[in-house]
Motif scaffolding. Structure first.
Motif, mmCIF file in Angstrom:
data_model
loop_
_atom_site.group_PDB
_atom_site.id
_atom_site.type_symbol
_atom_site.label_atom_id
_atom_site.label_comp_id
_atom_site.label_asym_id
_atom_site.label_seq_id
_atom_site.Cartn_x
_atom_site.Cartn_y
_atom_site.Cartn_z
ATOM 1 N N GLU A 40 44.448 46.352 31.310
ATOM 2 C CA GLU A 40 43.520 45.381 31.864
ATOM 3 C C GLU A 40 42.829 44.594 30.751
ATOM 4 O OE1 GLU A 40 41.283 43.209 34.644
ATOM 5 O OE2 GLU A 40 43.172 44.326 34.760
ATOM 6 N N GLU A 41 42.489 45.261 29.662
ATOM 7 C CA GLU A 41 41.864 44.569 28.522
ATOM 8 C C GLU A 41 42.821 43.542 27.929
ATOM 9 O OE1 GLU A 41 40.810 47.771 25.971
ATOM 10 O OE2 GLU A 41 38.984 48.307 27.087
ATOM 11 N N ARG A 73 45.304 42.080 29.528
ATOM 12 C CA ARG A 73 45.491 41.009 30.506
ATOM 13 C C ARG A 73 44.360 39.991 30.403
ATOM 14 N NH1 ARG A 73 43.723 39.295 35.202
ATOM 15 N NH2 ARG A 73 42.155 40.941 35.334
ATOM 16 N N LYS A 74 43.117 40.477 30.325
ATOM 17 C CA LYS A 74 41.975 39.570 30.199
ATOM 18 C C LYS A 74 42.038 38.791 28.898
ATOM 19 C CE LYS A 74 38.795 42.181 33.137
ATOM 20 N NZ LYS A 74 37.526 42.950 33.185
ATOM 21 N N GLU A 110 44.543 36.004 29.335
ATOM 22 C CA GLU A 110 43.991 34.942 30.175
ATOM 23 C C GLU A 110 43.026 34.076 29.382
ATOM 24 O OE1 GLU A 110 42.260 36.710 33.593
ATOM 25 O OE2 GLU A 110 44.166 36.977 34.649
#
Length: 391
Positions: free
Chosen positions: A362-363, A365-366, A369
């Motif tokens: 998740e880190e 992915r952010k 982005e």
């Protein structure tokens, strides 16, 4: 016995041999003219002769499908001959059994269909202490949820890359390819000399840097598809998100990947139910977990709730042979010598690996982005500056 040698193969996607045979076969995404993208060094198994150097080296150092198949066949031959590997055996269901009194696990009930020696799918039930699942990622193709695509699938004009067997039959056809990773790029390159040009390749975003393809004027990149129509003439109309419309399309070929989904495995509920009658539940819940994965795995190998269930191939790797080799070796030690304590003793400790892995994903992915947003802002500012300077 705990480590009695046996090999199972399972796929929910079966189809019949040609001719009069009624024996099902389990298709592979590999196709006849496939050339791999992994060097022989990374296709060699330990304690076995290394993968032979392809005859076209050094100009073409990557092995063909036929060369890879022959290496696997020779590796497996002595195990098949000794009965340690049994072929033509379909695994219908693997079900976790309740713990026996005084024990941690009750083993596994396995329902098999025997397709060998004219058995014609005769079913039998066996009980095993442990199960290793090695079906990997490529049994379960992922399809986009684009409106109208289901109709095209029913009509036989939309096909997944898993079904790709080469360019024969597509001569002169108008083709729309979905996706811009390895499968889609390969299909586009194979079709370019024979299909009607241009070939349209729909992509949602710029390809990842590892998904290489050479520029080809016969292949036109287009925006994502918003919806499909199937016409009375048997053709496809693709409405793109940018407003463009592609008419008269003969086939839509989808290369949107796979997700692991061994649907034949059923587990006891965790935590245990207080009910006197406990019904096993599917390993993969509905809806499927995101990101795509087999949930609750320690080191992508052992199921955290019951470490007598293991997976070889759950780790998506660009070098699957040596990854499977290493995992299999570790697993043999972990199961054969429990006194070595090669994995954590409690469920909670075995779940830590997945929890930390998902957090890191998740880190990342952010972070991606954020980089993409900054890049788009820079492009916008650069275009504004050029526009203003041209006035």
């Amino acid at each position: 016995s705990f480590l009695s040698p046996f090999s199972f193969h399972h796929s929910t996607h079966t189809f019949q041999y040609t001719g009069t045979s009624t024996t099902p076969r389990w298709p592979s995404p590999a196709y006849q003219n496939l050339t791999g993208n992994v060097l022989p060094t990374f296709l060699s198994f330990s304690s076995y002769p290394p993968f032979p150097t392809p005859p076209n080296s050094p100009n073409q150092p990557f092995p063909t499908l036929q060369e890879t198949h022959e290496y696997l066949r020779m590796f497996a031959a002595p195990f098949v001959a000794s009965g340690k590997i049994k072929l033509n055996t379909e695994v219908v269901r693997v079900e976790e059994l309740p713990p026996v009194e005084g024990g941690d696990t009750g083993g596994w009930k396995v329902i098999l269909r025997d397709w060998g020696n004219d058995k014609q799918g005769e079913e039998r039930e066996e009980h095993w202490d442990a199960v290793a699942v090695a079906v990997g990622w490529y049994d379960n193709p992922v399809w986009p949820s684009t409106p109208g695509l289901d109709i095209l699938r029913d009509k036989g004009v939309a096909k997944h890359a898993k079904e790709w067997r080469g360019a024969k039959g597509y001569e002169g056809k108008k083709i729309l390819i979905i996706g811009n990773a390895n499968s889609s790029n390969d299909i586009a390159a194979h079709l370019a000399p024979v299909a009607r040009v241009p070939i349209y390749q729909s992509q949602r975003r710029e390809p990842w840097f590892l998904f290489k393809s050479l520029p080809d004027a016969r292949i036109h990149k287009v925006s994502p598809v918003a919806r499909y129509e199937y016409t009375p003439s048997g053709h496809v109309v693709a409405h793109l998100e940018d407003g463009r419309v592609l008419e008269g399309v003969d086939y839509v070929l989808v290369g949107t990947g796979y997700r692991p989904s061994p649907k034949f495995i059923y587990l006891l509920p965790h935590p245990p139910s207080s009910s006197t009658k406990v019904e096993p539940v599917p390993l993969i819940p509905t809806p499927a977990p995101s990101p795509a994965r087999i949930p609750n795995l320690h080191r992508l190998i052992l199921h955290a709730h019951n470490p007598t269930l293991s997976f070889i191939g759950a780790a998506h790797s660009y070098t699957p042979f040596i990854t499977a080799d290493l995992i299999s070796t570790w697993l043999a030690f972990a199961w054969s010598f429990p006194e070595l304590s090669l994995y954590p003793p409690s469920i909670e400790q075995r779940l830590v690996f997945e929890q930390e892995r998902l957090k890191k994903m998740e880190e990342r992915r952010k972070g991606r982005e954020g980089i993409r947003v900054r890049w788009l802002c820079l492009v916008f500012l650069a275009r504004m500056r050029m526009s203003m300077s041209g006035r």
